[in-house]
Each structure stands twice: as C-alpha cells, then as structure tokens.
Design an enzyme around this catalytic site. Structure first.
Site, PDB file in Angstrom:
ATOM      1  NE  ARG A  20      -9.969   9.285  11.517  1.00  0.00           N
ATOM      2  CZ  ARG A  20      -9.322   9.977  12.440  1.00  0.00           C
ATOM      3  NH1 ARG A  20      -9.977  10.830  13.208  1.00  0.00           N
ATOM      4  NH2 ARG A  20      -8.037   9.838  12.620  1.00  0.00           N
TER       5      ARG A  20
ATOM      6  CG  ASP B 290      -0.332  13.814  -1.216  1.00  0.00           C
ATOM      7  OD1 ASP B 290      -1.057  14.348  -0.375  1.00  0.00           O
ATOM      8  OD2 ASP B 290       0.582  13.020  -0.916  1.00  0.00           O
TER       9      ASP B 290
ATOM     10  CG  ASP C  22     -11.763  12.805  -3.502  1.00  0.00           C
ATOM     11  OD1 ASP C  22     -10.602  13.191  -3.774  1.00  0.00           O
ATOM     12  OD2 ASP C  22     -12.254  12.886  -2.360  1.00  0.00           O
TER      13      ASP C  22
ATOM     14  CD  GLU D 275      -3.082   1.184   2.040  1.00  0.00           C
ATOM     15  OE1 GLU D 275      -3.477   0.088   2.475  1.00  0.00           O
ATOM     16  OE2 GLU D 275      -3.653   2.273   2.296  1.00  0.00           O
TER      17      GLU D 275
ATOM     18  CG  ASP E 216       9.420   8.367  -2.078  1.00  0.00           C
ATOM     19  OD1 ASP E 216       8.729   7.544  -2.711  1.00  0.00           O
ATOM     20  OD2 ASP E 216       9.692   9.502  -2.520  1.00  0.00           O
TER      21      ASP E 216
HETATM   22  C1  SAM Z   1      -4.139  12.236   0.505  1.00  0.00           C
HETATM   23  S1  SAM Z   1      -3.374  11.068   1.508  1.00  0.00           S
HETATM   24  C2  SAM Z   1      -4.432   9.614   1.460  1.00  0.00           C
HETATM   25  C3  SAM Z   1      -4.103   8.643   2.526  1.00  0.00           C
HETATM   26  C4  SAM Z   1      -4.781   7.259   2.442  1.00  0.00           C
HETATM   27  N1  SAM Z   1      -4.386   6.541   1.251  1.00  0.00           N
HETATM   28  C5  SAM Z   1      -6.274   7.349   2.528  1.00  0.00           C
HETATM   29  O1  SAM Z   1      -6.943   7.128   1.497  1.00  0.00           O
HETATM   30  O2  SAM Z   1      -6.774   7.649   3.614  1.00  0.00           O
HETATM   31  C6  SAM Z   1      -2.019  10.584   0.452  1.00  0.00           C
HETATM   32  C7  SAM Z   1      -0.847  10.065   1.248  1.00  0.00           C
HETATM   33  O3  SAM Z   1       0.152   9.607   0.347  1.00  0.00           O
HETATM   34  C8  SAM Z   1       1.404   9.878   0.950  1.00  0.00           C
HETATM   35  N2  SAM Z   1       2.433   9.848  -0.105  1.00  0.00           N
HETATM   36  C9  SAM Z   1       2.656  10.761  -1.062  1.00  0.00           C
HETATM   37  N3  SAM Z   1       3.717  10.435  -1.794  1.00  0.00           N
HETATM   38  C10 SAM Z   1       4.168   9.242  -1.309  1.00  0.00           C
HETATM   39  C11 SAM Z   1       5.257   8.396  -1.634  1.00  0.00           C
HETATM   40  N4  SAM Z   1       6.095   8.705  -2.631  1.00  0.00           N
HETATM   41  N5  SAM Z   1       5.430   7.270  -0.917  1.00  0.00           N
HETATM   42  C12 SAM Z   1       4.580   6.953   0.088  1.00  0.00           C
HETATM   43  N6  SAM Z   1       3.540   7.734   0.466  1.00  0.00           N
HETATM   44  C13 SAM Z   1       3.351   8.865  -0.227  1.00  0.00           C
HETATM   45  C14 SAM Z   1       1.209  11.224   1.602  1.00  0.00           C
HETATM   46  O4  SAM Z   1       2.153  11.467   2.630  1.00  0.00           O
HETATM   47  C15 SAM Z   1      -0.224  11.124   2.126  1.00  0.00           C
HETATM   48  O5  SAM Z   1      -0.272  10.709   3.473  1.00  0.00           O
END
Ligand code: SAM
Length: 228
Positions: free
Chosen positions: A205, A130, A166, A56, A108
């Site tokens: 959430r 993001d 979304d 994930e 990352d």
């Molecule tokens: C908008 S949040 C959504 C979190 C979760 N997937 C959810 O649906 O509740 C996107 C997450 O992806 C993480 N993220 C962004 N780039 C990433 C990367 N290169 N490796 C791992 N996580 C990353 C961000 O830190 C953020 O917490």
C-alpha cells in the site's frame, strides 16, 4: 559496524496511530517468539531445514514480507522494522496466515546485520526506503558505501539484492554506490528491467501511494563470487 559510532537514524517516527487492541496483544504474545537473538547468531539455527535465508530491511506494514513468506514456505525470512505500527501490522499478517517461517526484529536492521555471519543470506530486500531527499539529510539514507559493504559481507556468492525507490535521486545515489562495490553486479540489460516491477515483486500500500518524484524503479543485483 563500530559501537563507538552508531549509525545515524535512518527512519522517521517510531509510532503514529494507537495500535489496535488485537495487534497490541500480538506485540505482547507473538513478537517475543519471533525476535531473533540480540547477539551473534547463525540464522540457519532458527530454521535448520530452510532452503534459503532472506532479509527484508524496513518492511513497513509487512505485506511484502508476509506474502513472500507465504509463497516460499521452505525458506526463512527475517524482517527488521523499527516503526511500531508497521510491526503490529506485520504481526497481524503473520498471525492470519499462520506463518512459521518469519522472524521479526522490531528495531534497526543494521543491528541485526551486525549479528549475522559472513555469507549467511541468500537474498536481501531494501524496498522503498525512507528517501531523505534534502541533501543535508542524505547521510541518513540506509544505502551508504558502508551498508553496501555490509550487504556484500552477508550475501552468499550468487545471492541477490533488490533495491526499489520512486525517488530519482535516491535511485541514482544507490546505483552509484552498488556499482562502486566490485562485489555487486547489476543485472539490468535494458530499461524495461528497472522500469517494470519484477515478476516476483509484491506491491505494498505504501508503494501504491506514489509519494516519490518518479515512477518506481527496481534495481536487482547479484553478489559476485570472490574470484569473479
Ligand atoms: C518508506 S517505508 C517503506 C516500507 C516498505 N518497504 C514498503 O515498501 O511498503 C521505509 C521503512 O523503512 C524503515 N526503516 C528505516 N530505516 C531502517 C533501519 N535502519 N532498519 C529497519 N527499517 C528501517 C522505516 O521505519 C519505514 O517503515
């Protein structure tokens, strides 16, 4: 992925609120036991009896990752997330459910993927990444032709990948990049398939906040076999 050109940062802030003492303690004690190796490794070695290995990317607060791991105790789920508050929250879920089949990289996901061998994963989740909606920031999106090629390298033939967002433009962007890669087949047959949360989805959430500009869209792909 070349060390000479590290990928652009795809995530926002690394920390927001102060982490609660109990979660901070888990960062010190539990996290070091869950981190995957920081060098090339076979994920099977982390849980040799695992039926499958899932990844994930960007698990946020870890609700989806922990709930899937609890539902499927026989598989290994590796999550990557650089946001410290999210990692701390995920550790609380892992600790409370006493999960033994989760590994966590507080960093990352692309660095983790680079350490994994070809065809080593059964499933990948990229859920509500993001969005980077401004066009000058689109290049920071985790879904790029290069990452789609990396997903194809890592998935076994018949392996699955789920993308959800979304943000309408990010859905279009991602669909275009997956469809352009012959390793992936989009499984949708009718609109209900992408408009309705899949039966095995777990809503977080973050997802419930509906911060995007469209209803959540779910894109499920299958990794074709090389001869397909
Ligand atoms: C908008 S949040 C959504 C979190 C979760 N997937 C959810 O649906 O509740 C996107 C997450 O992806 C993480 N993220 C962004 N780039 C990433 C990367 N290169 N490796 C791992 N996580 C990353 C961000 O830190 C953020 O917490």
């Amino acid at each position: 992925m070349s060390d000479a050109h590290p990928p652009l940062r795809s995530y926002g802030r690394l920390k927001t609120r102060t982490i609660k003492p109990r979660q901070a303690a888990l960062m010190e004690t539990l996290l070091p036991t869950l981190r995957p190796p920081n060098a090339p490794f076979d994920p099977r070695a982390l849980k040799p009896d695992a039926d499958e290995v899932w990844l994930e990317i960007g698990f946020g607060g870890g609700e989806h990752m922990a709930a899937q791991a609890q539902r499927h105790p026989d598989l290994l789920l590796i999550g990557a997330e650089p946001f410290q508050n999210g990692v701390a929250s995920a550790l609380r879920h892992i600790d409370e459910a006493a999960l033994k089949n989760v590994r966590v990289l507080d960093g990352d996901a692309r660095e983790l993927m680079a350490n994994l061998p070809d065809a080593s994963l059964d499933r990948i989740f990229v859920l509500f990444p993001d969005p980077w909606p401004k066009s000058r920031h689109n290049k920071r999106r985790i879904v790029q032709a290069e990452t789609v090629a990396e997903f194809a390298r890592l998935l076994k033939p018949g392996g699955k990948l789920r993308f959800a967002s979304d943000w309408a433009d990010y859905v279009d962007w991602s669909l275009a990049r997956f469809v352009a890669n012959p390793a992936f087949r989009w499984t949708a047959e009718e609109a209900a398939n992408w408009r309705t949360p899949p039966a095995d989805h777990i809503t977080t959430r973050y997802e419930e906040k509906r911060l995007g500009d469209c209803a959540p869209v779910f894109l499920d792909f299958i990794r074709s076999s090389p001869s397909a």
